[in-house]
Design a protein around this motif. Structure first.
Motif, PDB file in Angstrom:
ATOM      1  N   MET A  20       0.827  -1.204   0.000  1.00  0.00           N
ATOM      2  CA  MET A  20       0.000   0.000   0.000  1.00  0.00           C
ATOM      3  C   MET A  20       0.867   1.263   0.000  1.00  0.00           C
ATOM      4  N   ALA A  21       1.929   1.251   0.800  1.00  0.00           N
ATOM      5  CA  ALA A  21       2.828   2.404   0.878  1.00  0.00           C
ATOM      6  C   ALA A  21       3.544   2.620  -0.453  1.00  0.00           C
ATOM      7  N   LEU A  22       3.971   1.538  -1.081  1.00  0.00           N
ATOM      8  CA  LEU A  22       4.650   1.639  -2.368  1.00  0.00           C
ATOM      9  C   LEU A  22       3.716   2.198  -3.430  1.00  0.00           C
ATOM     10  N   ARG A  23       2.489   1.710  -3.467  1.00  0.00           N
ATOM     11  CA  ARG A  23       1.516   2.221  -4.446  1.00  0.00           C
ATOM     12  C   ARG A  23       1.265   3.719  -4.244  1.00  0.00           C
ATOM     13  N   GLU A  24       1.148   4.134  -2.990  1.00  0.00           N
ATOM     14  CA  GLU A  24       0.931   5.547  -2.697  1.00  0.00           C
ATOM     15  C   GLU A  24       2.132   6.379  -3.152  1.00  0.00           C
ATOM     16  N   ALA A  25       3.330   5.868  -2.920  1.00  0.00           N
ATOM     17  CA  ALA A  25       4.540   6.585  -3.335  1.00  0.00           C
ATOM     18  C   ALA A  25       4.594   6.723  -4.861  1.00  0.00           C
ATOM     19  N   GLU A  27       2.033   6.783  -6.921  1.00  0.00           N
ATOM     20  CA  GLU A  27       1.024   7.778  -7.295  1.00  0.00           C
ATOM     21  C   GLU A  27       1.558   9.192  -7.098  1.00  0.00           C
ATOM     22  N   GLU A  28       2.271   9.418  -5.989  1.00  0.00           N
ATOM     23  CA  GLU A  28       2.829  10.746  -5.716  1.00  0.00           C
ATOM     24  C   GLU A  28       3.893  11.121  -6.742  1.00  0.00           C
ATOM     25  N   VAL A  29       4.734  10.168  -7.134  1.00  0.00           N
ATOM     26  CA  VAL A  29       5.764  10.436  -8.137  1.00  0.00           C
ATOM     27  C   VAL A  29       5.121  10.773  -9.480  1.00  0.00           C
ATOM     28  N   ILE A  30       4.107  10.021  -9.857  1.00  0.00           N
ATOM     29  CA  ILE A  30       3.425  10.284 -11.125  1.00  0.00           C
ATOM     30  C   ILE A  30       2.819  11.685 -11.104  1.00  0.00           C
ATOM     31  N   GLU A  31       2.149  12.039 -10.023  1.00  0.00           N
ATOM     32  CA  GLU A  31       1.546  13.375  -9.916  1.00  0.00           C
ATOM     33  C   GLU A  31       2.609  14.468  -9.999  1.00  0.00           C
ATOM     34  N   ASP A  32       3.742  14.265  -9.326  1.00  0.00           N
ATOM     35  CA  ASP A  32       4.829  15.239  -9.361  1.00  0.00           C
ATOM     36  C   ASP A  32       5.343  15.420 -10.788  1.00  0.00           C
ATOM     37  N   HIS A  33       5.509  14.331 -11.517  1.00  0.00           N
ATOM     38  CA  HIS A  33       5.999  14.410 -12.892  1.00  0.00           C
ATOM     39  C   HIS A  33       4.970  15.061 -13.810  1.00  0.00           C
ATOM     40  N   VAL A  60      -1.360   2.333 -15.240  1.00  0.00           N
ATOM     41  CA  VAL A  60      -1.531   1.893 -13.854  1.00  0.00           C
ATOM     42  C   VAL A  60      -3.009   1.773 -13.529  1.00  0.00           C
ATOM     43  N   ASN A  61      -3.805   2.755 -13.949  1.00  0.00           N
ATOM     44  CA  ASN A  61      -5.245   2.712 -13.688  1.00  0.00           C
ATOM     45  C   ASN A  61      -5.907   1.547 -14.402  1.00  0.00           C
ATOM     46  N   ALA A  62      -5.518   1.299 -15.642  1.00  0.00           N
ATOM     47  CA  ALA A  62      -6.096   0.191 -16.405  1.00  0.00           C
ATOM     48  C   ALA A  62      -5.727  -1.144 -15.756  1.00  0.00           C
ATOM     49  N   ALA A  63      -4.496  -1.278 -15.304  1.00  0.00           N
ATOM     50  CA  ALA A  63      -4.066  -2.517 -14.657  1.00  0.00           C
ATOM     51  C   ALA A  63      -4.840  -2.735 -13.364  1.00  0.00           C
ATOM     52  N   GLY A  64      -5.072  -1.677 -12.612  1.00  0.00           N
ATOM     53  CA  GLY A  64      -5.825  -1.776 -11.371  1.00  0.00           C
ATOM     54  C   GLY A  64      -7.266  -2.183 -11.599  1.00  0.00           C
ATOM     55  N   GLN A  65      -7.857  -1.729 -12.690  1.00  0.00           N
ATOM     56  CA  GLN A  65      -9.241  -2.078 -13.002  1.00  0.00           C
ATOM     57  C   GLN A  65      -9.367  -3.531 -13.398  1.00  0.00           C
ATOM     58  N   HIS A  66      -8.286  -4.114 -13.907  1.00  0.00           N
ATOM     59  CA  HIS A  66      -8.312  -5.525 -14.298  1.00  0.00           C
ATOM     60  C   HIS A  66      -7.994  -6.444 -13.137  1.00  0.00           C
TER      61      HIS A  66
END
Length: 71
Positions: A20-25, A27-33, A60-66
């Motif tokens: 969970m922590a890795l996924r959150e990190a 997401e934060e990196v993607i948003e920063d970029h 990432v979103n598509a993979a999560g939906q699957h």
């Protein structure tokens, strides 16, 4: 996905909390970029590949939906 309380999270196995922590990190990196307009470099098929942060977010979103969690 429902938001978990701190008490709920503490009951999870350490490996799940780490994931969970890795996924959150990530997401934060993607948003920063995205905010800074910088590309992201990922390892794909034995090579480093440059891609836009928006493209990575969509993957990432598509993979999560699957249900495969991006694996």
């Amino acid at each position: 996905m429902k938001t978990q309380t701190i008490e709920d999270v503490r009951q999870l196995p350490l490996s799940r909390r780490a994931e969970m922590a890795l996924r959150e990190a990530v997401e934060e990196v993607i948003e920063d970029h995205i905010r800074s307009g910088r590309p992201i470099h990922v390892w794909r098929d034995g090579q480093v590949v440059e891609m836009s942060a928006q493209e990575l977010r969509a993957q990432v979103n598509a993979a999560g939906q699957h249900g495969d969690g991006g694996r």
